[in-house]
Design a protein around this motif. Structure first.
Motif, PDB file in Angstrom:
ATOM      1  N   ARG A 117     -78.645 -73.006  56.248  1.00 35.47           N
ATOM      2  CA  ARG A 117     -77.736 -73.151  57.386  1.00 35.47           C
ATOM      3  C   ARG A 117     -77.016 -74.487  57.282  1.00 35.47           C
ATOM      4  O   ARG A 117     -77.625 -75.503  56.963  1.00 35.47           O
ATOM      5  N   GLU A 121     -73.730 -74.845  61.988  1.00 37.93           N
ATOM      6  CA  GLU A 121     -74.073 -73.452  62.294  1.00 37.93           C
ATOM      7  C   GLU A 121     -75.394 -73.453  63.058  1.00 37.93           C
ATOM      8  O   GLU A 121     -76.474 -73.466  62.472  1.00 37.93           O
ATOM      9  N   CYS A 148     -85.640 -66.912  62.861  1.00 38.19           N
ATOM     10  CA  CYS A 148     -84.731 -66.565  61.757  1.00 38.19           C
ATOM     11  C   CYS A 148     -83.313 -67.034  62.087  1.00 38.19           C
ATOM     12  O   CYS A 148     -82.993 -67.354  63.233  1.00 38.19           O
ATOM     13  N   SER A 149     -82.472 -67.053  61.063  1.00 40.28           N
ATOM     14  CA  SER A 149     -81.100 -67.511  61.234  1.00 40.28           C
ATOM     15  C   SER A 149     -80.215 -66.378  61.737  1.00 40.28           C
ATOM     16  O   SER A 149     -80.609 -65.214  61.785  1.00 40.28           O
ATOM     17  N   TYR A 150     -78.988 -66.748  62.070  1.00 42.44           N
ATOM     18  CA  TYR A 150     -77.986 -65.774  62.530  1.00 42.44           C
ATOM     19  C   TYR A 150     -77.744 -64.692  61.486  1.00 42.44           C
ATOM     20  O   TYR A 150     -77.440 -63.544  61.814  1.00 42.44           O
ATOM     21  N   THR A 151     -77.925 -65.062  60.213  1.00 45.90           N
ATOM     22  CA  THR A 151     -77.683 -64.104  59.133  1.00 45.90           C
ATOM     23  C   THR A 151     -78.953 -63.412  58.652  1.00 45.90           C
ATOM     24  O   THR A 151     -78.927 -62.670  57.667  1.00 45.90           O
ATOM     25  N   GLY A 152     -80.073 -63.674  59.329  1.00 43.14           N
ATOM     26  CA  GLY A 152     -81.299 -62.932  59.052  1.00 43.14           C
ATOM     27  C   GLY A 152     -82.303 -63.610  58.143  1.00 43.14           C
ATOM     28  O   GLY A 152     -83.395 -63.067  57.924  1.00 43.14           O
ATOM     29  N   GLU A 153     -82.000 -64.794  57.577  1.00 38.98           N
ATOM     30  CA  GLU A 153     -82.979 -65.452  56.708  1.00 38.98           C
ATOM     31  C   GLU A 153     -84.120 -66.035  57.544  1.00 38.98           C
ATOM     32  O   GLU A 153     -83.923 -66.516  58.654  1.00 38.98           O
TER      33      GLU A 153
END
Length: 697
Positions: A117, A121, A148-153
Motif C-alpha cells: 500500500r 492509500e 486486509c487492504s482495499y485490493t484484498g491483500e
C-alpha cells in the motif's frame, strides 16, 4: 465470597455457552454451520448475533467495541467505537449492527505493508473471525478480526494463519480417508505456547533509557552472581511474584485463556507460563492477550514485564516453546503413537511427513523466528542454535532405522523406573528423554519448536509449520491415492522418506561446536542472523509453496520480506542512537566526575604527604581515562556508521550495513563501557546495574 475458578473462567468471553444461552436456536445452528463450512455470514444472522453480543457486553459495563487485529507489527491493533447512536430527541441509543460486527474500516496507511500500500492509500478492512470468540476487556467489546487492504491483500498475521490451517486440514483429511477414517470432518493444528518473561522493579526500569526505548539493556556488566548456582530454576517463588502470577491467572481465566503452569525459569528474575493446548488460531490470539496481560498486571504490582529475547547480556534470554500437534474433531491426536509405534502405520506416515517437511523447508522455519532480538539468543548455549534439526529419542530413531533397512524392530517391554525408595511407587519409564538443546523435538504426542523468541507472534512460525506439513501430506496423498497395493506402497514411501531425510534427525547436544561441523557435513543450513535468513524467503521453491496452498501471493511475500528487513534496520537504528545518547549524556559525564574526584583525592593526599601511597587513585584514573577515550571514539564511529547505514535507500543493502558495520561498533562500545562500570564507584554510575535489576524484584 470469592468466585471459584470454574465460575470466572470465560466469564468475559462471548463463547459457545453464552451464545447458546442468548441466541435463538436457529441462529446458533446457522452460525455454527457458517463457522464449520467457512461460508459468508448471512446479514440477518449477523444482526441477531450483534444484538445479543451488544446486550451481553452492556451488561459487562461496556461502552465501546473494537475490531481487534494483528498487523505486521507483531503486536495487536484496535480502534474503539462507542455503541451510541443519536435518537433524534437529544438522547442516544446503544446500537450495534450486524454490519458493524462483521466489517470495519480502520486507516491502513500507517501500518507496515512492505510496499503493498502507498501511504496515501489509506483504506483497509477488518472482517470478523467467528472461529475466535469475542471478549470483553477494559469495558470494551473486542471482536477478533482479519485485516486486509482495499485490493484484498493480507496486511495481518491472522489471515495467513487461517489459510494455512485450511490447507493442512484439506491434506490431512485425504490421508485419513486412505486409512479408512470417514468420521473425521476436521483436522486442526493445535498449539500450547510456553511463554518466558522477566520481571523487574518498575522504578528501576524507568531509570534505564535503553530498557524504556528498546526493551533490552544496551550496557551492563555482569553481576558477581549470575545463574551459576542454578538455584532459581523451579525455585521457591517470591511472594511479590506469586501475587503477580495469581492476578495474571485470574485475568487470563476470565478471558478464557487456559493458563496452566507457572514457575521460575533459569535466569534470576525470569519466569514462565504455559497454557493447555488449543486450536492454533485461538492459541495465537490468546498468546497475544497473555503478553498484554503480563505487562498490565506487572504494572499493577510495581513491576515491569520484559518480553525481549535478550534483555540482559550474559544472562539467559527468553524464548517461547511452540508445542505443535494435529488433532481431529473426533478427539484423536494424529501424533500420538499407539501401543506399538512400529505397527502404527498412520502415526508413522504423519511422523515422516513432518520430518520431510522440516528437512526440505529448514529455511522457512528459521525465517519464521527471525528477529533482531532473537539473533542475540539463538546459538548462545541457552537456546537452540540457528541450525534446524529434529530430536526423536532413541526408540523412535531405532524404529525408523529398522524400517529403512527392512529389519524387524525388537521392541523391549516397557521398563519400570525404580526410584530406590520402597515407599515410592514404581511407574513406567518414558521411552525417550527430553533434549532441551534441540530446536525441534518430538515429546511424546507433539513437536516442540523451541526456536521462537519470547516477543514474537506465534502466527508466523505456525503458518510455516502448517503449510510445509500440508505440502508433504499432499505429496503423500497424491502417490497413495493411485496405489494398487496400499500397504506395500505405504511401506515403500515411509522407507524412502526416512532414507532421504534422516540427515535432519539429531539426538545429541546441539550446543556443541562438533554439531555445527557435523551439520555442515550433512548439508544443513546455518543461517545465523535475520539478514542471512530472510532472503531465502523469496526462493522459488518457497514462493511456489505458498502460492500453491493459497497462503501468500508473491506480492504478499515480497511485502513481508521488506517489512522484516526494514524492521531489522529500524531496530538497530533505535538501539544505536540510544547507545550514543546514553554514552554522551550519562556514562561519559559520570565517569568524568568520578575521575575528577579521584584526581582531587590524589592531589589532596600528595599535598598532605608527598610520600603517601596514591596508587589506587592513579591506577583507576589512568585506566578510566584510556577507556573513556575509547568509548568517546567508538561513540563517534557509531554515529558515522549509523548515518551511513540510514542513508542507504535500498532496504536490503541498508540491513546488511547495520549488520556488518553498526552492530560490531555497538558491541565494541558496549565492551569498553561495561569495563568502565566495573571501575567506577557505585554512587557515580548513572543508572541501575544488573545486580540492581535482576535481584531487586
Amino acid at each position: 465470597m470469592a468466585a471459584s475458578v470454574p465460575e470466572i473462567f470465560g466469564s468475559m468471553v462471548f463463547d459457545e455457552r453464552t451464545m447458546q444461552e442468548r441466541l435463538p436456536r436457529e441462529t446458533f445452528k446457522a452460525l455454527e454451520n457458517t463457522i464449520q463450512e467457512g461460508k459468508s455470514l448471512n446479514i440477518n444472522i449477523a444482526n441477531t448475533v450483534a444484538s445479543a453480543m451488544k446486550d451481553w457486553a452492556l451488561e459487562k459495563g461496556c461502552t465501546h467495541f473494537t475490531h481487534w487485529f494483528q498487523p505486521m507489527t507483531g503486536i495487536t491493533a484496535e480502534k474503539h467505537d462507542s455503541f451510541i447512536s443519536p435518537a433524534g430527541d437529544g438522547s442516544v441509543l446503544m446500537e450495534f449492527s450486524g454490519k458493524e460486527l462483521v466489517r470495519g474500516e480502520p486507516d491502513a496507511s500507517s501500518f507496515p505493508s512492505g510496499g503493498l500500500r502507498a501511504t496515501f492509500e489509506a483504506r483497509g478492512y477488518t472482517a470478523w473471525d467467528p472461529t475466535s470468540f469475542a471478549f470483553v476487556k477494559d469495558k470494551t467489546l473486542y471482536i477478533p478480526t482479519v485485516f486486509c487492504s482495499y485490493t484484498g491483500e493480507a496486511l495481518d498475521k491472522k489471515t495467513p494463519l487461517l489459510r494455512s490451517m485450511e490447507a493442512l486440514n484439506k491434506q490431512a483429511l485425504r490421508i485419513l480417508r486412505l486409512f479408512g477414517d470417514t468420521k473425521t470432518q476436521q483436522v486442526n493444528s493445535t498449539v500450547g505456547p510456553e511463554q518466558e518473561y522477566f520481571l523487574i522493579d518498575r522504578n528501576l526500569y524507568n531509570q534505564r533509557e535503553d530498557l524504556v526505548l528498546t526493551g533490552r539493556t544496551l550496557f551492563g556488566a555482569r553481576p558477581p552472581r549470575g545463574q551459576e548456582l542454578e538455584d532459581h530454576y523451579f525455585g521457591s517463588i517470591k511472594l511479590k511474584v506469586a501475587s503477580f502470577m495469581r492476578d495474571l491467572d485470574n485475568e487470563l481465566w476470565k478471558l478464557g485463556v487456559l493458563a496452566k503452569t507457572e514457575h521460575n525459569e533459569v535466569a534470576p528474575a525470569q519466569h514462565e507460563l504455559a497454557p493447555i493446548f488449543s486450536n492454533t488460531n485461538v492459541a495465537a490470539d490468546h498468546n497475544q492477550l497473555t503478553m498484554e496481560a503480563m505487562k498490565k498486571v506487572a504494572e499493577r504490582h510495581g513491576m515491569y514485564c520484559l518480553l525481549h529475547e535478550k534483555p540482559f547480556e550474559g544472562v539467559n534470554g527468553s524464548g517461547k516453546h511452540n508445542n505443535w500437534s494435529l488433532s481431529t474433531d473426533t478427539g484423536t491426536n494424529l501424533l500420538e503413537p499407539g501401543d506399538s509405534p512400529m505397527e502404527n502405520a498412520q502415526f508413522l506416515l504423519f511422523l515422516v511427513a513432518v520430518i520431510k517437511a522440516v528437512d526440505e523447508y529448514q529455511d522457512l522455519l528459521r525465517i519464521s523466528v527471525a528477529s533482531p532480538g532473537n539473533d542475540h539468543r539463538l546459538g548462545a548455549n541457552e537456546a537452540p542454535p540457528a541450525i534446524l534439526s529434529i530430536f526423536l529419542g532413541d526408540e523412535l530413531t531405532e524404529i525408523l532405522k529398522c524400517l529403512e533397512q527392512g529389519k524387524p524392530y525388537s521392541q523391549k517391554d516397557k521398563e519400570i523406573l525404580k526410584v530406590g525408595v520402597h515407599t515410592l511407587p514404581r511407574f513406567p519409564k518414558d521411552s525417550t528423554d527430553r533434549n532441551r538443546t534441540s530446536p525441534f523435538a518430538f515429546t511424546g504426542n507433539k513437536f516442540e519448536f523451541r526456536m521462537l523468541g519470547s516477543a514474537v507472534s506465534i502466527s508466523g512460525p505456525n503458518v510455516a509449520l502448517n503449510t510445509i506439513v500440508a505440502e508433504e501430506l499432499e505429496r503423500f496423498a497424491d502417490k497413495l491415492e493411485k496405489s494398487k497395493d496400499f500397504r506395500k506402497d505405504l511401506d515403500t514411501l515411509v522407507r524412502k522418506t526416512i532414507k532421504e531425510h534422516k540427515r535432519i534427525i539429531f539426538n545429541g547436544d546441539s550446543y556443541t561446536d562438533s554439531w555445527v561441523a557435523e551439520a555442515e557435513k550433512r548439508g544443513l543450513l546455518n543461517l545465523k542472523t535475520t539478514v542471512d535468513a530472510m532472503p531465502h524467503f523469496l526462493d522459488k521453491k518457497n514462493v511456489k509453496l505458498f502460492a500453491k496452498h493459497h497462503i501468500f501471493t508473491e506480492s504478499e511475500m515480497h511485502s513481508r520480506y521488506e517489512v522484516s528487513m526494514e524492521n531489522y534496520s529500524k531496530t538497530l537504528n533505535i538501539e544505536a542512537l540510544t547507545m550514543i545518547d546514553m554514552a554522551n549524556k550519562q556514562i561519559l559525564p559520570a565517569v568524568e566526575k568520578y575521575m575528577d574526584d579521584l584526581s582531587l583525592a590524589f592531589t589532596h593526599k600528595k599535598a598532605l604527604n608527598p610520600k603517601m601511597n596514591c596508587h589506587v587513585e592513579y591506577d583507576r584514573v589512568t585506566k578510566l581515562s584510556e577507556l573513556s577515550a575509547s568509548v568517546y571514539d567508538e561513540t563517534e564511529e557509531l554515529k558515522e556508521n549509523v548515518s551511513a547505514a540510514a542513508a542507504i535507500t535500498d532496504f536490503e543493502e541498508s540491513a546488511r550495513a547495520y549488520k556488518e558495520t553498526v552492530l560490531p561498533t555497538m558491541d565494541a562500545l558496549r565492551t569498553d563501557a561495561d569495563k568502565m562500570e566495573t571501575l567506577t564507584g557505585a554512587s557515580y554510575w548513572p543508572f541501575p546495574t544488573y545486580a540492581d535489576l535482576i535481584y531487586h524484584v
